[in-house]
Write a protein that holds these residues in place. Structure first.
Motif, PDB file in Angstrom:
ATOM      1  N   THR B 130       0.814  -1.208   0.000  1.00 40.65           N
ATOM      2  CA  THR B 130       0.000   0.000   0.000  1.00 40.65           C
ATOM      3  C   THR B 130       0.855   1.269   0.000  1.00 40.65           C
ATOM      4  O   THR B 130       0.324   2.366   0.211  1.00 40.65           O
ATOM      5  CB  THR B 130      -0.940   0.024   1.225  1.00 40.65           C
ATOM      6  OG1 THR B 130      -0.162  -0.214   2.401  1.00 40.65           O
ATOM      7  CG2 THR B 130      -2.016  -1.032   1.129  1.00 40.65           C
ATOM      8  N   GLN B 149      -6.118   6.311   4.658  1.00 39.77           N
ATOM      9  CA  GLN B 149      -6.897   5.438   3.788  1.00 39.77           C
ATOM     10  C   GLN B 149      -6.089   4.183   3.455  1.00 39.77           C
ATOM     11  O   GLN B 149      -6.601   3.070   3.492  1.00 39.77           O
ATOM     12  CB  GLN B 149      -7.256   6.225   2.530  1.00 39.77           C
ATOM     13  CG  GLN B 149      -8.500   5.751   1.842  1.00 39.77           C
ATOM     14  CD  GLN B 149      -8.231   4.523   1.048  1.00 39.77           C
ATOM     15  OE1 GLN B 149      -7.166   4.393   0.463  1.00 39.77           O
ATOM     16  NE2 GLN B 149      -9.176   3.607   1.050  1.00 39.77           N
ATOM     17  N   ARG B 150      -4.796   4.372   3.172  1.00 43.12           N
ATOM     18  CA  ARG B 150      -3.950   3.228   2.836  1.00 43.12           C
ATOM     19  C   ARG B 150      -3.769   2.298   4.032  1.00 43.12           C
ATOM     20  O   ARG B 150      -3.777   1.073   3.887  1.00 43.12           O
ATOM     21  CB  ARG B 150      -2.570   3.703   2.379  1.00 43.12           C
ATOM     22  CG  ARG B 150      -2.580   4.354   1.015  1.00 43.12           C
ATOM     23  CD  ARG B 150      -1.357   5.242   0.861  1.00 43.12           C
ATOM     24  NE  ARG B 150      -1.576   6.225  -0.191  1.00 43.12           N
ATOM     25  CZ  ARG B 150      -1.032   6.129  -1.382  1.00 43.12           C
ATOM     26  NH1 ARG B 150      -0.249   5.132  -1.684  1.00 43.12           N
ATOM     27  NH2 ARG B 150      -1.272   7.050  -2.296  1.00 43.12           N
ATOM     28  N   LEU B 153      -6.816   0.237   4.497  1.00 41.40           N
ATOM     29  CA  LEU B 153      -6.874  -0.836   3.504  1.00 41.40           C
ATOM     30  C   LEU B 153      -5.892  -1.953   3.869  1.00 41.40           C
ATOM     31  O   LEU B 153      -6.239  -3.138   3.848  1.00 41.40           O
ATOM     32  CB  LEU B 153      -6.545  -0.256   2.124  1.00 41.40           C
ATOM     33  CG  LEU B 153      -6.730  -1.205   0.960  1.00 41.40           C
ATOM     34  CD1 LEU B 153      -8.209  -1.543   0.804  1.00 41.40           C
ATOM     35  CD2 LEU B 153      -6.203  -0.587  -0.325  1.00 41.40           C
ATOM     36  N   LEU B 166     -15.877  -2.491   1.497  1.00 43.80           N
ATOM     37  CA  LEU B 166     -15.399  -1.110   1.532  1.00 43.80           C
ATOM     38  C   LEU B 166     -16.578  -0.148   1.436  1.00 43.80           C
ATOM     39  O   LEU B 166     -17.344  -0.191   0.476  1.00 43.80           O
ATOM     40  CB  LEU B 166     -14.428  -0.849   0.372  1.00 43.80           C
ATOM     41  CG  LEU B 166     -13.257  -1.827   0.238  1.00 43.80           C
ATOM     42  CD1 LEU B 166     -13.499  -2.786  -0.920  1.00 43.80           C
ATOM     43  CD2 LEU B 166     -11.944  -1.093   0.043  1.00 43.80           C
ATOM     44  N   LEU B 181      -5.843   7.434  -5.913  1.00 43.54           N
ATOM     45  CA  LEU B 181      -6.054   6.256  -5.077  1.00 43.54           C
ATOM     46  C   LEU B 181      -7.021   5.271  -5.724  1.00 43.54           C
ATOM     47  O   LEU B 181      -6.917   4.068  -5.534  1.00 43.54           O
ATOM     48  CB  LEU B 181      -6.585   6.672  -3.706  1.00 43.54           C
ATOM     49  CG  LEU B 181      -5.502   7.152  -2.751  1.00 43.54           C
ATOM     50  CD1 LEU B 181      -6.103   7.597  -1.437  1.00 43.54           C
ATOM     51  CD2 LEU B 181      -4.483   6.050  -2.499  1.00 43.54           C
ATOM     52  N   ARG B 182      -7.954   5.815  -6.505  1.00 43.92           N
ATOM     53  CA  ARG B 182      -8.919   4.954  -7.155  1.00 43.92           C
ATOM     54  C   ARG B 182      -8.211   3.973  -8.088  1.00 43.92           C
ATOM     55  O   ARG B 182      -8.491   2.774  -8.074  1.00 43.92           O
ATOM     56  CB  ARG B 182      -9.921   5.798  -7.931  1.00 43.92           C
ATOM     57  CG  ARG B 182     -11.032   4.993  -8.515  1.00 43.92           C
ATOM     58  CD  ARG B 182     -12.145   5.899  -8.964  1.00 43.92           C
ATOM     59  NE  ARG B 182     -11.841   6.555 -10.219  1.00 43.92           N
ATOM     60  CZ  ARG B 182     -12.339   7.742 -10.572  1.00 43.92           C
ATOM     61  NH1 ARG B 182     -13.124   8.394  -9.759  1.00 43.92           N
ATOM     62  NH2 ARG B 182     -12.040   8.270 -11.733  1.00 43.92           N
ATOM     63  N   GLU B 184      -5.039   3.127  -7.974  1.00 43.75           N
ATOM     64  CA  GLU B 184      -4.197   2.237  -7.161  1.00 43.75           C
ATOM     65  C   GLU B 184      -5.033   1.108  -6.568  1.00 43.75           C
ATOM     66  O   GLU B 184      -4.653  -0.057  -6.589  1.00 43.75           O
ATOM     67  CB  GLU B 184      -3.568   3.013  -5.996  1.00 43.75           C
ATOM     68  CG  GLU B 184      -2.262   3.681  -6.336  1.00 43.75           C
ATOM     69  CD  GLU B 184      -1.658   4.330  -5.107  1.00 43.75           C
ATOM     70  OE1 GLU B 184      -1.828   3.793  -3.988  1.00 43.75           O
ATOM     71  OE2 GLU B 184      -1.015   5.377  -5.272  1.00 43.75           O
ATOM     72  N   LEU B 185      -6.185   1.500  -6.043  1.00 41.52           N
ATOM     73  CA  LEU B 185      -7.088   0.536  -5.415  1.00 41.52           C
ATOM     74  C   LEU B 185      -7.529  -0.497  -6.442  1.00 41.52           C
ATOM     75  O   LEU B 185      -7.580  -1.698  -6.169  1.00 41.52           O
ATOM     76  CB  LEU B 185      -8.295   1.303  -4.876  1.00 41.52           C
ATOM     77  CG  LEU B 185      -9.229   0.590  -3.919  1.00 41.52           C
ATOM     78  CD1 LEU B 185      -8.470   0.111  -2.713  1.00 41.52           C
ATOM     79  CD2 LEU B 185     -10.345   1.535  -3.481  1.00 41.52           C
ATOM     80  N   ASN B 186      -7.809   0.004  -7.637  1.00 40.46           N
ATOM     81  CA  ASN B 186      -8.242  -0.879  -8.708  1.00 40.46           C
ATOM     82  C   ASN B 186      -7.197  -1.961  -8.982  1.00 40.46           C
ATOM     83  O   ASN B 186      -7.500  -3.155  -8.972  1.00 40.46           O
ATOM     84  CB  ASN B 186      -8.496  -0.044  -9.967  1.00 40.46           C
ATOM     85  CG  ASN B 186      -9.227  -0.839 -11.023  1.00 40.46           C
ATOM     86  OD1 ASN B 186      -9.943  -1.788 -10.702  1.00 40.46           O
ATOM     87  ND2 ASN B 186      -9.042  -0.462 -12.265  1.00 40.46           N
ATOM     88  N   LEU B 189      -6.950  -4.440  -6.012  1.00 37.66           N
ATOM     89  CA  LEU B 189      -8.050  -5.413  -5.948  1.00 37.66           C
ATOM     90  C   LEU B 189      -7.876  -6.491  -7.016  1.00 37.66           C
ATOM     91  O   LEU B 189      -8.103  -7.673  -6.767  1.00 37.66           O
ATOM     92  CB  LEU B 189      -9.402  -4.725  -6.121  1.00 37.66           C
ATOM     93  CG  LEU B 189      -9.856  -3.829  -4.965  1.00 37.66           C
ATOM     94  CD1 LEU B 189     -11.207  -3.204  -5.264  1.00 37.66           C
ATOM     95  CD2 LEU B 189      -9.917  -4.604  -3.667  1.00 37.66           C
ATOM     96  N   TYR B 198     -17.940  -3.017  -2.808  1.00 35.52           N
ATOM     97  CA  TYR B 198     -17.501  -1.636  -2.714  1.00 35.52           C
ATOM     98  C   TYR B 198     -18.710  -0.716  -2.804  1.00 35.52           C
ATOM     99  O   TYR B 198     -19.454  -0.758  -3.777  1.00 35.52           O
ATOM    100  CB  TYR B 198     -16.542  -1.375  -3.883  1.00 35.52           C
ATOM    101  CG  TYR B 198     -15.811  -0.068  -3.838  1.00 35.52           C
ATOM    102  CD1 TYR B 198     -14.470  -0.015  -3.450  1.00 35.52           C
ATOM    103  CD2 TYR B 198     -16.433   1.113  -4.208  1.00 35.52           C
ATOM    104  CE1 TYR B 198     -13.795   1.188  -3.425  1.00 35.52           C
ATOM    105  CE2 TYR B 198     -15.757   2.315  -4.174  1.00 35.52           C
ATOM    106  CZ  TYR B 198     -14.433   2.351  -3.782  1.00 35.52           C
ATOM    107  OH  TYR B 198     -13.759   3.536  -3.749  1.00 35.52           O
TER     108      TYR B 198
END
Ligand code: ATP
Ligand code: MG
Lengths: 261, 353
Positions: B130, B149-150, B153, B166, B181-182, B184-186, B189, B198
């Motif tokens: 992260t 946020q990280r 997660l 989430l 972040l969106r 990165e999160l993508n 996941l 989500y």
């Protein structure tokens, strides 16, 4: 020039107010070490009154502290989980319970004592033991513990923290120890300080509940004012001071450390 | 990476409704199946019941009688959250202020009695994953919003949950950070291959992250589908208008033609209907010469947005049409234009009461 004048007058006023409050205390304390108060300090300085009070009232002093810390223990063990439960549960019932817990603040101590006497006065063993006074003190101090802990819960969103810990697999008891209590610490410390102080100084209720064998410091003080020379009563005040001030300072420091940590 | 990869459980929601003690029906009984390893997005306006649905899956809320929640084939309805083995990221993060970053991330492992050295290794792995190296010993109040946020997660993923839940994890962040972040999160996941649910009210977030999107409205499911299905083939007016910009046009359909005030549009095998409602996305409308089109109108305004220009055309339909035109064509307000729309781009919506 004008600012200086204002500052000087403010300082003067503050000192005056402080003196108004402090002078009687100082006088009372000096009276406790004066050989004869009516002849003044030139009659000589002595510790005989202090020793006499200690001999007469050491039991009261011990009992006062015993009751204060027992009260603290009970309010902690009952009050902290209660505050947590009330906060998490929410709703009308919780508010009603909170009001009931807070009620003793508004009711005169005498009335609380009377109610306790009416209800439990018949239970001889309980009535004559110090536990009877303890019960009164717990009723009287509980709202302070519950309120100050609940105030912290409201400010740190404890419910979500609790859910966070639960999602990570922590059981309710583990959550309580790992998350709830540490995060409620400032409130717990502030509440504890209040409970101990109030219990040590409580007079109204205690005076109604005490027996000749279960007297606390303030009750003993009233006793000695009523029945002994002024020097003895003053020596009593001195002892009260010496015992309580360091305790309060220590607890205050402890509480501050907990808050800034 | 392989150490954290692994497919999560499939989740089956059967007939789960929720009525709160005060009488609010937050969720009408709904059923939903989530495939193992899939990212499912719950999308909808505020108050539509997204969080309630997520909390039922998490075990923080019990469904009304008759509702069941299954992970794979196990009935979890009566299992408390701490035994469901889920990971949860809260909108407010819910990080423990009394612990450091590393302690937060390792908390779930500690609870499970994972050995200290194994724990440290896993925490280090999460920290790397992260991108929060160097913050391990910070306290939570010494972190920025994005860093929190990280950490949230990392903490949720560290226990290798069967399902990752989430709830609007990016809402508290500012727009540019949210975009970064969106994505990165993508990729996180995707690489974890975890089953994730989500919640968001942001349609761009839903489109980018979701394998499938569940659009919710007033406590009910309005449509379930892939982002493309939701966007191009909305099943009702609410979905059409909530997801992306939509022109809603009304008129009679006869012989495969939708007649509008400014002409007509060809439709793909549409039944005759005296009062049809159809949706057209602004970017599917082409601007052509007036003579070449069967539908015509007057350009009322032109807004140049950079990558495209947004025109408002009146007179073609009963309401002004929004058209996203390429930034290269030259049109001015007041000009008459022709509009070309392929039959596939016109989506007839079912009648609503
Ligand atoms: N504990 C509760 N008691 C009563 N009503 C509730 C409770 N929690 C939520 N609701 C109501 O249920 C409905 C759905 O709430 P929910 O939190 O699921 O919405 P949401 O889709 O997550 O909205 P948002 O995007 O604003 O978070 C709302 O009308 C809300 O007021
Ligand atoms: Mg919500």
């Amino acid at each position: 020039m004008r600012d200086r004048l204002i500052f000087a007058s403010q300082l003067g006023f503050t000192l005056l107010v402080a003196a108004f409050l402090v002078v009687p205390v100082v006088l009372s304390i000096t009276a406790g070490v004066t050989v004869n108060y009516f002849r003044g300090i030139q009659s000589g300085v002595t510790l005989q009154w202090v020793v006499q009070v200690w001999n007469l009232y050491a039991g009261e002093i011990g009992l006062s502290f015993l009751i204060a810390f027992a009260t603290l223990a009970v309010t902690l063990v009952v009050g902290v989980p209660a505050a947590y439960g009330l906060h998490v549960k929410g709703g009308r019932l919780s508010r009603v319970i909170e009001e009931i817990i807070t009620l003793p603040l508004a009711i005169p101590g005498l009335a609380i004592a009377l109610a306790l006497l009416l209800t439990y006065g018949g239970f001889g063993g309980f009535r004559q033991s110090w536990l009877f006074i303890l019960a009164g003190h717990v009723v009287f101090t509980m709202p302070f513990m519950v309120r100050s802990v609940m105030a912290v819960f409201a400010s740190v969103d404890i419910k979500t923290l609790d859910e966070g810990a639960a999602s990570l697999g922590a059981s309710p008891w583990t959550r309580f120890c790992n998350v709830i209590v540490p995060n409620a610490m400032p409130g717990i410390l502030a509440g504890s300080l209040m409970v101990v102080t109030l219990s040590l100084g409580e007079f109204n209720l205690t005076w109604m509940l005490h027996t000749p064998l279960t007297k606390t410091l303030p009750v003993g003080l009233a006793d000695s004012y009523a029945s002994m020379r002024l020097e003895v009563a003053s020596a009593y005040t001195l002892i009260f001071f010496i015992m309580i001030v360091p305790l309060l300072v220590a607890m205050q420091m402890f509480a501050e450390k907990g808050e800034t940590k | 990476m392989s150490a954290v990869a692994g497919h999560g459980a499939s989740v089956h929601i059967q007939n789960c409704g929720k009525t709160f003690p005060d009488g609010t029906q937050a969720l009408a009984p709904a059923s939903l199946d989530i495939v193992s390893g899939e990212t499912l997005v719950l999308l909808g306006p505020s108050g539509c019941g997204k969080t309630t649905m997520l909390r039922i899956i998490a075990g923080l809320e019990t469904p009304d009688a008759g509702g069941r929640v299954l992970f794979d084939t196990t009935d979890m309805t009566a299992v408390p959250i701490e035994q469901r083995h889920v990971g949860m990221v809260f909108q407010s993060y819910a990080l423990f202020p009394n612990m450091t970053v590393a302690e937060n991330i390792g908390y779930g492992l500690k609870i499970r009695g994972v050995d200290k050295s194994v724990r440290a290794a896993r925490v280090a792995e999460m920290v790397a994953l992260t991108n929060i190296g160097g913050l391990e010993n910070r306290r939570i109040d010494q972190l920025s919003g994005g860093q929190r946020q990280r950490v949230a997660l990392a903490r949720a993923v560290a226990v290798r949950p069967r399902v990752l839940l989430l709830d609007e994890p990016l809402t508290a962040l500012d727009a540019s950070l949210r975009d970064r972040l969106r994505s990165e999160l993508n990729s996180l996941l995707r690489s974890l291959g975890i089953t994730a649910i989500y919640v968001t009210h942001d349609q761009a977030e839903a489109m980018e992250l979701g394998d499938r999107i569940v659009v919710m409205r007033k406590g009910a499911i309005a449509q379930i589908g892939t982002p493309r299905e939701i966007y191009f083939a909305p099943q009702n007016r609410f979905v059409a208008e909530f997801v992306g910009a939509a022109n809603i046009v009304e008129g009679p359909v006869a012989g495969g033609r939708l007649t509008l005030p400014g002409g007509w549009l060809a439709l793909d095998n549409a039944a005759d209907n005296a009062a049809a409602v159809a949706m057209i996305r602004p970017e599917t409308i082409g601007i052509v010469a007036e003579a070449d089109a069967f539908l015509r109108g007057t350009v009322e305004s032109v807004a140049f947005i950079g990558d495209r220009q947004r025109l408002v055309v009146t007179g073609a339909a009963n309401q002004p049409l929004t058209v996203d035109a390429p930034n290269t064509i030259n049109v001015r307000a007041g000009e008459r234009v022709g509009l070309s729309v392929t039959p596939q781009a016109v989506r007839v919506l079912p009648k609503e009461d």
